[in-house]
Design an enzyme around this catalytic site. Structure first.
Site, short mmCIF file in Angstrom:
data_model
loop_
_atom_site.label_atom_id
_atom_site.label_comp_id
_atom_site.label_asym_id
_atom_site.label_seq_id
_atom_site.Cartn_x
_atom_site.Cartn_y
_atom_site.Cartn_z
N HIS A 70 4.87 -3.69 -12.22
CA HIS A 70 6.16 -3.02 -12.35
C HIS A 70 7.15 -3.57 -11.34
O HIS A 70 8.36 -3.47 -11.52
CB HIS A 70 6.00 -1.50 -12.19
CG HIS A 70 5.73 -1.05 -10.79
ND1 HIS A 70 4.51 -1.24 -10.17
CD2 HIS A 70 6.52 -0.42 -9.88
CE1 HIS A 70 4.56 -0.73 -8.94
NE2 HIS A 70 5.76 -0.24 -8.74
N LYS A 75 0.80 -8.01 -5.43
CA LYS A 75 0.33 -8.40 -4.09
C LYS A 75 -1.03 -7.81 -3.80
O LYS A 75 -1.33 -6.69 -4.16
CB LYS A 75 1.34 -7.87 -3.05
CG LYS A 75 1.13 -8.44 -1.67
CD LYS A 75 1.73 -9.81 -1.58
CE LYS A 75 1.47 -10.45 -0.23
NZ LYS A 75 0.08 -10.84 -0.01
N LYS A 99 -0.46 1.69 -2.37
CA LYS A 99 -0.18 1.36 -0.97
C LYS A 99 1.24 0.80 -0.82
O LYS A 99 1.99 1.21 0.07
CB LYS A 99 -1.21 0.34 -0.49
CG LYS A 99 -1.22 0.07 1.00
CD LYS A 99 -2.33 -0.90 1.37
CE LYS A 99 -3.69 -0.35 1.01
NZ LYS A 99 -4.78 -1.24 1.47
N ASP A 104 6.89 1.68 0.80
CA ASP A 104 8.17 1.20 0.28
C ASP A 104 8.30 -0.32 0.35
O ASP A 104 9.32 -0.86 0.76
CB ASP A 104 9.33 1.85 1.04
CG ASP A 104 10.59 1.94 0.18
OD1 ASP A 104 10.45 1.92 -1.05
OD2 ASP A 104 11.70 2.03 0.74
N LYS A 111 -5.56 -7.70 -6.63
CA LYS A 111 -6.67 -7.95 -5.70
C LYS A 111 -7.56 -9.03 -6.27
O LYS A 111 -7.63 -9.21 -7.50
CB LYS A 111 -7.49 -6.68 -5.46
CG LYS A 111 -8.22 -6.67 -4.13
CD LYS A 111 -7.28 -6.42 -2.96
CE LYS A 111 -8.03 -6.31 -1.64
NZ LYS A 111 -7.14 -5.95 -0.54
N THR A 199 -2.75 -5.17 10.21
CA THR A 199 -3.41 -3.99 9.68
C THR A 199 -3.91 -3.09 10.81
O THR A 199 -3.72 -1.86 10.77
CB THR A 199 -4.58 -4.39 8.75
OG1 THR A 199 -4.09 -5.30 7.76
CG2 THR A 199 -5.16 -3.17 8.06
N ASN A 238 -11.45 -8.01 11.97
CA ASN A 238 -10.05 -8.18 12.33
C ASN A 238 -9.34 -6.84 12.46
O ASN A 238 -8.64 -6.57 13.44
CB ASN A 238 -9.35 -9.04 11.27
CG ASN A 238 -7.92 -9.37 11.64
OD1 ASN A 238 -7.67 -10.04 12.63
ND2 ASN A 238 -6.98 -8.88 10.85
#
Length: 475
Positions: A70, A75, A99, A104, A111, A199, A238
């Site tokens: 959409h 990603k 997510k 936003d 994935k 992250t 990580n």
């Protein structure tokens, strides 16, 4: 295998995610057609290809799933692990859609995964495998700056992203935006400063924002600041390392236990996270670390008393089998899907608060967004304005000294006259994204009497954004 733990609870990882989404859709009273469309993974490609390893052809199998386009590009990371399967990839693609919406970021969700244990291969072999996988995805339209942009995940990092983006460049030498085909690349090859830590840093920013809301801390049975809070971290990869390191060194948390593959190391007075990481890198595990007590049963350490538990490794580590024994006041889901649907219900009933994965570990995609923008703009952040702000700072200092007759101390002068570089701007943007997202989650939970936890509030935000697109633009 991660899905085994889910199967033991009567559902797969994907089904667990869908159950949570179903619950949010029901709470929101969303149109059934839109709800069903939102749950479907739009497309999945499976590829199998041979690579010559030690003189023999070895077959590798991988997947790339697009849950939603959409917003373009879609990603999501690519993981290299022996436990990858299509069900897991589809579940993670769905999580990416939600997510991105929660924080936003204008991306759809995708994935990928390759069934491989990277530790079993030499560097040159892994490069050949990675480049071939990238080529397969490119040929099938699942890797490009405009449609589908992968990033690192479990078992991959800047090195693999560099190989993949170079493969894309070789196949499309006239695409001046080729650097935007992947994110999480080495800084020297189009990456952005701050992506590698993003992250874990996002987990820290999420916790910092929560601790700015005393009424929310009261829900968790906590108070005060992060300083002195007892934290248990499961997984020192990580994400886990950076989350633990920043909480220890910048917020004065006590990292009382770190859980790894071979067990756990415990110290009630706090572990030196960097020293533990160095030991793991040298020996392959936490056993033998001199700065804490070794526990062979790492799973049992999840159940130790602490203020904050950060599962930062695989899916399904907290299940219906151990949820009753979890003693943490707050769980921050740094991994994807560490709490099963059944365990989530048990923890809610016990009053254990959870910052959900779809929000808590979104720092990676936020900074990936910044990297993608940087690649398309072909200019690093701060290049145009840094020296201007330095000069403006010097002018302000001069005005203060002229008006007061007092010389500004050198340490203040350096801070006031310093222009923000790329690292500063990336961290600032990440901090802002995590703050605003949690503020929205808290507001939705407060204002909707049907929502009683952060996870449903986060999903409600994401689903409403995606549903609005479908209502306004179409499917």
């Amino acid at each position: 295998m991660s899905d085994t733990k889910y199967a033991q609870q009567g559902m797969t990882f994907r089904q667990s995610v869908e159950h949570m989404v179903d619950h949010a859709i029901e709470i929101m009273e969303l149109d059934e057609g839109i709800g069903n469309a939102m749950k479907v993974c739009q497309s999945v490609v499976q590829v199998s290809f041979p690579v010559e390893i030690n003189g023999k052809a070895e077959i590798f199998t991988g997947w790339r799933a697009t849950h939603s386009d959409h917003r373009l590009p879609s990603k999501g990371g690519i993981r290299f692990a022996p436990i990858v399967d299509q069900d897991e990839v589809e579940a993670l693609a769905a999580l990416m859609t939600y997510k991105c919406a929660i924080v936003d970021v204008p991306f759809g969700g995708s994935k990928g995964g390759l069934v491989i244990d990277p530790r079993q291969y030499e560097r040159y072999q892994l490069e050949a495998i990675t480049r071939r996988f990238a080529r397969e995805l490119i040929l099938k339209g699942y890797l490009s700056p405009a449609q589908n942009v992968p990033a690192p995940d479990m078992g991959t990092g800047p090195r693999e992203m560099g190989w993949m983006v170079d493969t894309y460049r070789q196949m499309f030498p006239n695409d001046i935006n080729y650097m935007g085909a992947l994110t999480g690349k080495p800084v020297e090859h189009g990456g952005v400063r701050g992506r590698n830590e993003a992250t874990g840093r996002g987990v820290q920013y999420a916790l910092r924002e929560l601790f700015r809301h005393p009424e929310e801390l009261e829900r968790c049975g906590l108070s005060g600041s992060l300083a002195g809070k007892r934290v248990i971290v499961q997984g020192l990869g990580n994400v886990g390392y950076y989350a633990a390191h920043f909480l220890e060194t910048e917020d004065d948390c006590l990292i009382t236990a770190i859980i790894e593959r071979d067990g756990a190391v415990v110290n009630a007075d706090g572990l030196d996270v960097s020293a533990v990481r160095d030991h793991v890198a040298e020996t392959g595990g936490v056993k033998g670390f001199a700065g804490g007590e070794y526990r062979e049963d790492g799973t049992a350490v999840l159940e130790m008393a602490c203020d904050i538990l950060i599962p930062a490794a695989l899916e399904g580590v907290i299940t219906a089998d151990n949820a009753e024994r979890i003693q943490a006041s707050l769980i921050a889901e740094a991994a994807n899907g560490p709490v099963t649907f059944a365990a989530d219900k048990i923890l809610q009933e016990r009053g254990v608060e959870i910052l959900p994965d779809a929000y808590c570990n979104a720092g990676g995609v936020v900074v990936s967004y910044f990297e993608w923008i940087r690649n398309l703009n072909h200019v690093r952040f701060g290049r145009l304005e840094r020296r201007f702000h330095e000069a403006r700072g010097e002018q302000i200092i001069a005005a203060i000294e002229d008006a007061s007759g007092v010389e500004v101390p050198e340490h203040l002068r350096q801070k006031l006259a310093r222009g923000a570089d790329e690292f500063d701007l990336v961290r600032s943007g990440l901090d802002d994204s995590m703050r605003l997202a949690l503020q929205s989650i808290i507001a939705v939970r407060r204002d909707n009497p049907k929502i009683h936890d952060y996870r449903m509030a986060a999903y409600a935000i994401a689903i409403e954004k995606v549903a609005r697109h479908y209502r306004d633009i179409g499917f």
